[in-house]
Design a protein around this motif. Structure first.
Motif, PDB file in Angstrom:
ATOM      1  N   THR A 178       0.832  -1.210   0.000  1.00  0.00           N
ATOM      2  CA  THR A 178       0.000   0.000   0.000  1.00  0.00           C
ATOM      3  C   THR A 178       0.860   1.252   0.000  1.00  0.00           C
ATOM      4  O   THR A 178       0.578   2.234  -0.706  1.00  0.00           O
ATOM      5  CB  THR A 178      -0.936   0.001   1.225  1.00  0.00           C
ATOM      6  OG1 THR A 178      -1.779  -1.151   1.178  1.00  0.00           O
ATOM      7  CG2 THR A 178      -1.788   1.253   1.256  1.00  0.00           C
ATOM      8  N   LEU A 179       1.935   1.228   0.786  1.00  0.00           N
ATOM      9  CA  LEU A 179       2.858   2.363   0.848  1.00  0.00           C
ATOM     10  C   LEU A 179       3.500   2.609  -0.513  1.00  0.00           C
ATOM     11  O   LEU A 179       3.650   3.759  -0.953  1.00  0.00           O
ATOM     12  CB  LEU A 179       3.922   2.091   1.906  1.00  0.00           C
ATOM     13  CG  LEU A 179       4.855   3.225   2.303  1.00  0.00           C
ATOM     14  CD1 LEU A 179       4.085   4.385   2.903  1.00  0.00           C
ATOM     15  CD2 LEU A 179       5.905   2.718   3.286  1.00  0.00           C
ATOM     16  N   LYS A 182       1.113   4.409  -2.857  1.00  0.00           N
ATOM     17  CA  LYS A 182       1.051   5.841  -2.580  1.00  0.00           C
ATOM     18  C   LYS A 182       2.271   6.570  -3.137  1.00  0.00           C
ATOM     19  O   LYS A 182       2.155   7.618  -3.778  1.00  0.00           O
ATOM     20  CB  LYS A 182       0.966   6.073  -1.067  1.00  0.00           C
ATOM     21  CG  LYS A 182      -0.348   5.652  -0.439  1.00  0.00           C
ATOM     22  CD  LYS A 182      -0.324   5.940   1.061  1.00  0.00           C
ATOM     23  CE  LYS A 182      -1.620   5.490   1.721  1.00  0.00           C
ATOM     24  NZ  LYS A 182      -1.595   5.722   3.200  1.00  0.00           N
ATOM     25  N   ALA A 183       3.457   5.998  -2.892  1.00  0.00           N
ATOM     26  CA  ALA A 183       4.694   6.653  -3.321  1.00  0.00           C
ATOM     27  C   ALA A 183       4.763   6.768  -4.839  1.00  0.00           C
ATOM     28  O   ALA A 183       5.049   7.845  -5.390  1.00  0.00           O
ATOM     29  CB  ALA A 183       5.901   5.891  -2.786  1.00  0.00           C
ATOM     30  N   PHE A 184       4.493   5.673  -5.544  1.00  0.00           N
ATOM     31  CA  PHE A 184       4.578   5.712  -7.002  1.00  0.00           C
ATOM     32  C   PHE A 184       3.451   6.532  -7.612  1.00  0.00           C
ATOM     33  O   PHE A 184       3.606   7.119  -8.681  1.00  0.00           O
ATOM     34  CB  PHE A 184       4.590   4.289  -7.568  1.00  0.00           C
ATOM     35  CG  PHE A 184       5.886   3.569  -7.348  1.00  0.00           C
ATOM     36  CD1 PHE A 184       7.032   3.965  -8.013  1.00  0.00           C
ATOM     37  CD2 PHE A 184       5.968   2.519  -6.450  1.00  0.00           C
ATOM     38  CE1 PHE A 184       8.241   3.316  -7.806  1.00  0.00           C
ATOM     39  CE2 PHE A 184       7.171   1.865  -6.233  1.00  0.00           C
ATOM     40  CZ  PHE A 184       8.306   2.267  -6.907  1.00  0.00           C
ATOM     41  N   GLY A 185       2.324   6.584  -6.913  1.00  0.00           N
ATOM     42  CA  GLY A 185       1.242   7.451  -7.377  1.00  0.00           C
ATOM     43  C   GLY A 185       1.635   8.916  -7.320  1.00  0.00           C
ATOM     44  O   GLY A 185       1.340   9.691  -8.246  1.00  0.00           O
ATOM     45  N   GLN A 186       2.337   9.320  -6.239  1.00  0.00           N
ATOM     46  CA  GLN A 186       2.773  10.706  -6.102  1.00  0.00           C
ATOM     47  C   GLN A 186       3.931  11.035  -7.030  1.00  0.00           C
ATOM     48  O   GLN A 186       4.186  12.204  -7.328  1.00  0.00           O
ATOM     49  CB  GLN A 186       3.162  10.978  -4.653  1.00  0.00           C
ATOM     50  CG  GLN A 186       1.995  10.910  -3.687  1.00  0.00           C
ATOM     51  CD  GLN A 186       2.392  11.247  -2.265  1.00  0.00           C
ATOM     52  OE1 GLN A 186       3.426  11.864  -2.015  1.00  0.00           O
ATOM     53  NE2 GLN A 186       1.565  10.833  -1.310  1.00  0.00           N
ATOM     54  N   ILE A 246       8.960  -4.910  -5.618  1.00  0.00           N
ATOM     55  CA  ILE A 246       8.444  -4.607  -4.281  1.00  0.00           C
ATOM     56  C   ILE A 246       8.192  -5.909  -3.530  1.00  0.00           C
ATOM     57  O   ILE A 246       7.522  -6.825  -4.044  1.00  0.00           O
ATOM     58  CB  ILE A 246       7.139  -3.786  -4.381  1.00  0.00           C
ATOM     59  CG1 ILE A 246       7.419  -2.448  -5.081  1.00  0.00           C
ATOM     60  CG2 ILE A 246       6.528  -3.538  -3.001  1.00  0.00           C
ATOM     61  CD1 ILE A 246       6.223  -1.874  -5.780  1.00  0.00           C
ATOM     62  N   ASN A 247       8.752  -6.005  -2.321  1.00  0.00           N
ATOM     63  CA  ASN A 247       8.539  -7.166  -1.427  1.00  0.00           C
ATOM     64  C   ASN A 247       9.112  -8.462  -1.983  1.00  0.00           C
ATOM     65  O   ASN A 247       8.502  -9.525  -1.839  1.00  0.00           O
ATOM     66  CB  ASN A 247       7.040  -7.359  -1.139  1.00  0.00           C
ATOM     67  CG  ASN A 247       6.512  -6.394  -0.102  1.00  0.00           C
ATOM     68  OD1 ASN A 247       7.252  -5.926   0.755  1.00  0.00           O
ATOM     69  ND2 ASN A 247       5.234  -6.077  -0.194  1.00  0.00           N
ATOM     70  N   ALA A 279      12.835  10.684  -1.084  1.00  0.00           N
ATOM     71  CA  ALA A 279      12.118  11.878  -0.630  1.00  0.00           C
ATOM     72  C   ALA A 279      10.635  11.585  -0.411  1.00  0.00           C
ATOM     73  O   ALA A 279      10.026  12.048   0.566  1.00  0.00           O
ATOM     74  CB  ALA A 279      12.292  12.997  -1.656  1.00  0.00           C
ATOM     75  N   LEU A 280      10.029  10.791  -1.288  1.00  0.00           N
ATOM     76  CA  LEU A 280       8.612  10.471  -1.161  1.00  0.00           C
ATOM     77  C   LEU A 280       8.342   9.597   0.058  1.00  0.00           C
ATOM     78  O   LEU A 280       7.382   9.815   0.799  1.00  0.00           O
ATOM     79  CB  LEU A 280       8.117   9.771  -2.434  1.00  0.00           C
ATOM     80  CG  LEU A 280       7.935  10.675  -3.658  1.00  0.00           C
ATOM     81  CD1 LEU A 280       7.651   9.841  -4.897  1.00  0.00           C
ATOM     82  CD2 LEU A 280       6.799  11.664  -3.430  1.00  0.00           C
TER      83      LEU A 280
END
Length: 396
Positions: A178-179, A182-186, A246-247, A279-280
């Motif tokens: 989930t994290l 969010k990071a890649f979305g931003q 990821i993971n 940074a994200l």
């Protein structure tokens, strides 16, 4: 003289002792109901083990770590399990043979991990720095295309507040997924790309050069592949030259692959993505794990420091057969392994042997200088009367 026995305890002490004892944090090992024998009965048989772990571990050291557990429940047997499941080979690159279950493992079991890092990397714990300044890299975009045919860079990162993949629970893995969303979305506006669930991926969807991650036997045995492929994912950038896993074996692994040998541009690319992601994640209050003595902390002590592996693919016919090759690579702090064939020429992947004790740019500079020297040696050996004696480097 007392006519009655003096009180053994003061009334207040009796009254408040349960409260005081309840405030003392329990040692994590006491919360684990482990049906284990004495350390000498549990000590593993390392006679045929060819890993760095087996070279370092002694019964006394095992006893020293035996009754310890991190806050998340990692015990020392969890740390050494990879080396027991895969005892290594008598030839080829040395396997490290151990893995951290969380960042605290490097602190609680430091007596062991410090010796592992010193033995594997030849590095004493004096502090680590990070540097991705491309202006400090000389060369890397000028290899001879006749010999250098491609390059890649991999960089691993772990996130504060989570156990590492060998130990993390299902919920942690889901939260990390989930994290990442969010990071890649931003990051989409500055570095656009697409996030794929591992279960939806098929071979070839990520493009040439990126192999699919699978639940190997060793990953299953060490716990990395529990619940596979749930909450595993891959992000591919719009240009198709960067993948972030990821993971898998760490929380994040960034990979860039090029079909040309421009390692300078690959380094610039991976640095830009890493710094943006860092940074994200910091903005989301989950920084990447960094310790001054260790640098970037990841699950394998073979990758701590920079977490970076840079490689150049070379076509070599003569140098791989030379009797001095092993010594030359050791002096250059490089590794060489075959990758396959290209026409009638053999292709080898040449990469940095160590990840700690140097900054990222210093490791890539070492690779650049070493590859140029290997190409000079190959050219010299093309002459039947040629010699590389005058080219053999001193120990770096």
């Amino acid at each position: 003289m007392w006519k009655i026995k003096p009180p053994l305890e003061y009334a207040k002490e009796v009254r408040y002792r349960p409260i005081l004892e309840s405030l003392v944090p329990l040692d994590p090992i006491t919360r684990l109901k482990l049906n284990r024998g004495a350390p000498k009965d549990e000590f593993p048989d390392l006679n045929q083990n060819k890993t760095t772990m087996a070279r370092v571990l002694t019964l006394d050291m095992y006893k020293w770590q035996y009754d310890r557990a991190t806050e998340s429940g990692v015990i020392f047997d969890d740390v050494i399990r990879p080396g027991l499941e895969d005892p290594g080979q008598s030839s080829g690159p040395l396997s490290v043979g151990c893995v951290a279950g969380d960042a605290q493992s490097y602190i609680l079991f430091c007596h062991f991990f410090d010796k592992i890092i010193e033995a594997y990397h030849g590095y004493k714990m004096t502090g680590q720095e990070s540097d991705f300044n491309i202006d400090n890299l000389k060369g890397g975009d000028d290899f001879e295309a006749e010999y250098a045919v491609g390059c890649e860079i991999r960089a691993n990162r772990c996130v504060e507040g989570f156990s590492f993949p060998t130990h993390c629970c299902r919920g942690e893995r889901r939260r990390l997924h989930t994290l990442a969303k969010k990071a890649f979305g931003q990051m989409a506006e500055e570095l656009p790309g697409k996030l794929y669930s591992l279960g939806d991926l098929e071979q070839g969807m990520l493009g040439d050069g990126f192999a699919m991650e699978t639940a190997t036997d060793l990953r299953m045995k060490t716990g990395v592949a529990r619940d596979w492929p749930e909450s595993r994912a891959a992000w591919l950038n719009e240009e198709g030259n960067v993948v972030v896993w990821i993971n898998i074996e760490d929380h994040l692994q960034l990979i860039t692959v090029r079909t040309d040998p421009n390692i300078k541009e690959a380094f610039n690319c991976i640095g830009a993505h890493l710094q943006k992601l860092e940074a994200l994640y910091r903005k989301l209050r989950h920084s990447f794990v960094w310790k001054q003595q260790l640098g970037w902390v990841v699950s394998s002590p073979a990758e701590v420091g920079t977490g970076l592996r840079a490689s150049v693919h070379l076509k070599l016919m003569h140098l791989p057969l030379h009797k001095w090759l092993g010594s030359i690579l050791e002096r250059l702090r490089l590794l060489m392994e075959p990758t396959g064939t290209a026409g009638s020429s053999r292709v080898f992947k040449v990469s940095n042997a160590h990840t700690i004790g140097f900054t990222e740019v210093e490791l890539v500079q070492m690779l650049v200088d070493g590859v140029k020297l290997l190409i000079r040696m190959e050219k010299a050996l093309e002459d039947p009367e040629g010699s590389i004696h005058h080219l053999v480097p001193a120990q770096k």
